[in-house]
Structure formats: structure tokens, C-alpha cells
Design a protein around this motif. Structure first.
Motif, PDB file in Angstrom:
ATOM      1  N   LEU A  15       0.822  -1.211   0.000  1.00 41.79           N
ATOM      2  CA  LEU A  15       0.000   0.000   0.000  1.00 41.79           C
ATOM      3  C   LEU A  15       0.856   1.262   0.000  1.00 41.79           C
ATOM      4  O   LEU A  15       0.587   2.210  -0.747  1.00 41.79           O
ATOM      5  N   ALA A  18       2.523   1.558  -3.452  1.00 46.26           N
ATOM      6  CA  ALA A  18       1.554   1.959  -4.474  1.00 46.26           C
ATOM      7  C   ALA A  18       1.199   3.433  -4.344  1.00 46.26           C
ATOM      8  O   ALA A  18       1.114   4.146  -5.347  1.00 46.26           O
ATOM      9  N   MET A  19       0.996   3.902  -3.107  1.00 49.21           N
ATOM     10  CA  MET A  19       0.708   5.325  -2.897  1.00 49.21           C
ATOM     11  C   MET A  19       1.854   6.189  -3.406  1.00 49.21           C
ATOM     12  O   MET A  19       1.632   7.211  -4.063  1.00 49.21           O
ATOM     13  N   LEU A  43      -7.557   7.264  -6.064  1.00 52.03           N
ATOM     14  CA  LEU A  43      -6.855   6.020  -5.774  1.00 52.03           C
ATOM     15  C   LEU A  43      -5.917   6.182  -4.586  1.00 52.03           C
ATOM     16  O   LEU A  43      -5.852   5.319  -3.706  1.00 52.03           O
ATOM     17  N   THR A  44      -5.205   7.296  -4.530  1.00 47.56           N
ATOM     18  CA  THR A  44      -4.304   7.542  -3.399  1.00 47.56           C
ATOM     19  C   THR A  44      -5.081   7.621  -2.097  1.00 47.56           C
ATOM     20  O   THR A  44      -4.635   7.097  -1.069  1.00 47.56           O
ATOM     21  N   LEU A  47      -6.018   4.032  -1.154  1.00 44.93           N
ATOM     22  CA  LEU A  47      -4.832   3.326  -0.653  1.00 44.93           C
ATOM     23  C   LEU A  47      -4.455   3.806   0.743  1.00 44.93           C
ATOM     24  O   LEU A  47      -4.091   3.004   1.616  1.00 44.93           O
ATOM     25  N   TRP A  50      -6.859   2.323   3.293  1.00 47.00           N
ATOM     26  CA  TRP A  50      -6.500   0.930   3.565  1.00 47.00           C
ATOM     27  C   TRP A  50      -5.248   0.863   4.439  1.00 47.00           C
ATOM     28  O   TRP A  50      -5.165   0.032   5.351  1.00 47.00           O
ATOM     29  N   LEU A  51      -4.293   1.729   4.170  1.00 46.97           N
ATOM     30  CA  LEU A  51      -3.074   1.751   4.973  1.00 46.97           C
ATOM     31  C   LEU A  51      -3.380   2.081   6.433  1.00 46.97           C
ATOM     32  O   LEU A  51      -2.841   1.455   7.348  1.00 46.97           O
ATOM     33  N   PRO A 126     -13.875  -0.539  -1.918  1.00 47.31           N
ATOM     34  CA  PRO A 126     -12.819   0.060  -1.081  1.00 47.31           C
ATOM     35  C   PRO A 126     -13.248   0.257   0.363  1.00 47.31           C
ATOM     36  O   PRO A 126     -12.411   0.298   1.259  1.00 47.31           O
TER      37      PRO A 126
END
Length: 177
Positions: A15, A18-19, A43-44, A47, A50-51, A126
Motif C-alpha cells: 500500500l 503503491a501510494m 486512488l491515493t 490506498l 487501507w493503509l 474500497p
């Protein structure tokens, strides 16, 4: 449970990576090519969410959460274990309540069936991180409670002073080598 620890750590690494990659791509595209990825910010944000929700259980597992525990440290070993056990039990109850509420929220989002604003993905996907993250958090607090109840070493909070002293000793040992 080693597999869960590896999965949790791996997910946090993926994560964060990806960010970083998405943000870097967006910056380069915007300032070098005068182009913008419409979906990059959304998307960021996903992510990052989720992080956060996976990271909070990771923080409990490694004892990284900070807090004021002067009163607990002033107690003896047995009273401190009792207070820690009560705190862990209350944290489990809270995490389970949010897990249940998060599941209901995700179910409603599934029923509504709307997509995210910039990414063609259903909004409930998400948002699954809310019940999953809090269920994992409840599990981690249950592990802490079990270690407290069985007399094993367990920490709800990180000890910054102890960690600083340990780092200072390690640096001094490196200098002596």
C-alpha cells in the motif's frame, strides 16, 4: 499466525509503495507533461485509507501506539495487568461495534450500487476495509488480552523513553566496534 503477520506487513508495504508510485506518477505527469491522471487522487485516498485501517492493527501487534500511561506504570505489576486487561477488553468491544457498523455500512453501499467518482469500481469495495480493519484490530487486542491474562509480556502502548534508551545503547555499541 505467522502467515497473518506476513500478510499484514506485506499489505502495508504494498500500500505504501503503491501510494508513492501513484503520487510520483501524478507529479511527473502534471509538472513535466502538463497532464493529469483523473483517478490518481481518488486512488491515493483509497490506498491511504487501507493503509490506516490495516496499519492500526499492525501498530497494536508491535506495540507502536502511543499514549499516556504514567498512572499505569505507577501501579504494581498485578494492578497494571488488571488495568491493561480492562483497557484491552474495552478496545475489543469498541472494535467489534465498529466492525458491525462498518459491515452494515458496506452492505448499504452494496445495495445502493453506485460507483466511485473517478474509478469504475463499486464504492462498497474500497469501503470493505472498515469492517476488515476493525475485525483485525479486535483480533490483535484479543491477542494482547490473552497475553495479559496468561501473564506473558504484553503492551498496549509503545514506550518511547525505553525505545530511545535502547537506540542510544545500540548506537553506542556500534561506535565501540
Amino acid at each position: 499466525m505467522r502467515w497473518l503477520e506476513y500478510f499484514e506487513e506485506g499489505l502495508v508495504i504494498v500500500l505504501m509503495a503503491a501510494m508513492t508510485v501513484v503520487t510520483f506518477m501524478q507529479v511527473v505527469a502534471r509538472y513535466v507533461f502538463n497532464y493529469s491522471f483523473v483517478w490518481a487522487l481518488e486512488l491515493t485516498g483509497v490506498l491511504f485509507a487501507w493503509l490506516i485501517f490495516i496499519g492500526m492493527s499492525y501498530g497494536v501487534r508491535v506495540g507502536a501506539h502511543i499514549g499516556v500511561d504514567v498512572l499505569v506504570k505507577a501501579l504494581g505489576a498485578k494492578p497494571a495487568r488488571i488495568v491493561g486487561s480492562i483497557a484491552a477488553a474495552l478496545c475489543i468491544v469498541y472494535a467489534l461495534i465498529v466492525t458491525w457498523g462498518g459491515w452494515q455500512y458496506v452492505s448499504k453501499m452494496y445495495d445502493v450500487g453506485i460507483l466511485m467518482q473517478d474509478i469504475p469500481v463499486a464504492q462498497w469495495i474500497p469501503r470493505l476495509v472498515v469492517p476488515l480493519g476493525f475485525a483485525l484490530l479486535a483480533f490483535r487486542f484479543a491477542q494482547v488480552l490473552w497475553r495479559l491474562a496468561t501473564g506473558q509480556e504484553a503492551h498496549l502502548l509503545g514506550d518511547e523513553a525505553q525505545e530511545a534508551l535502547k537506540m542510544q545503547e545500540e548506537e553506542a555499541a556500534e561506535v565501540r566496534k
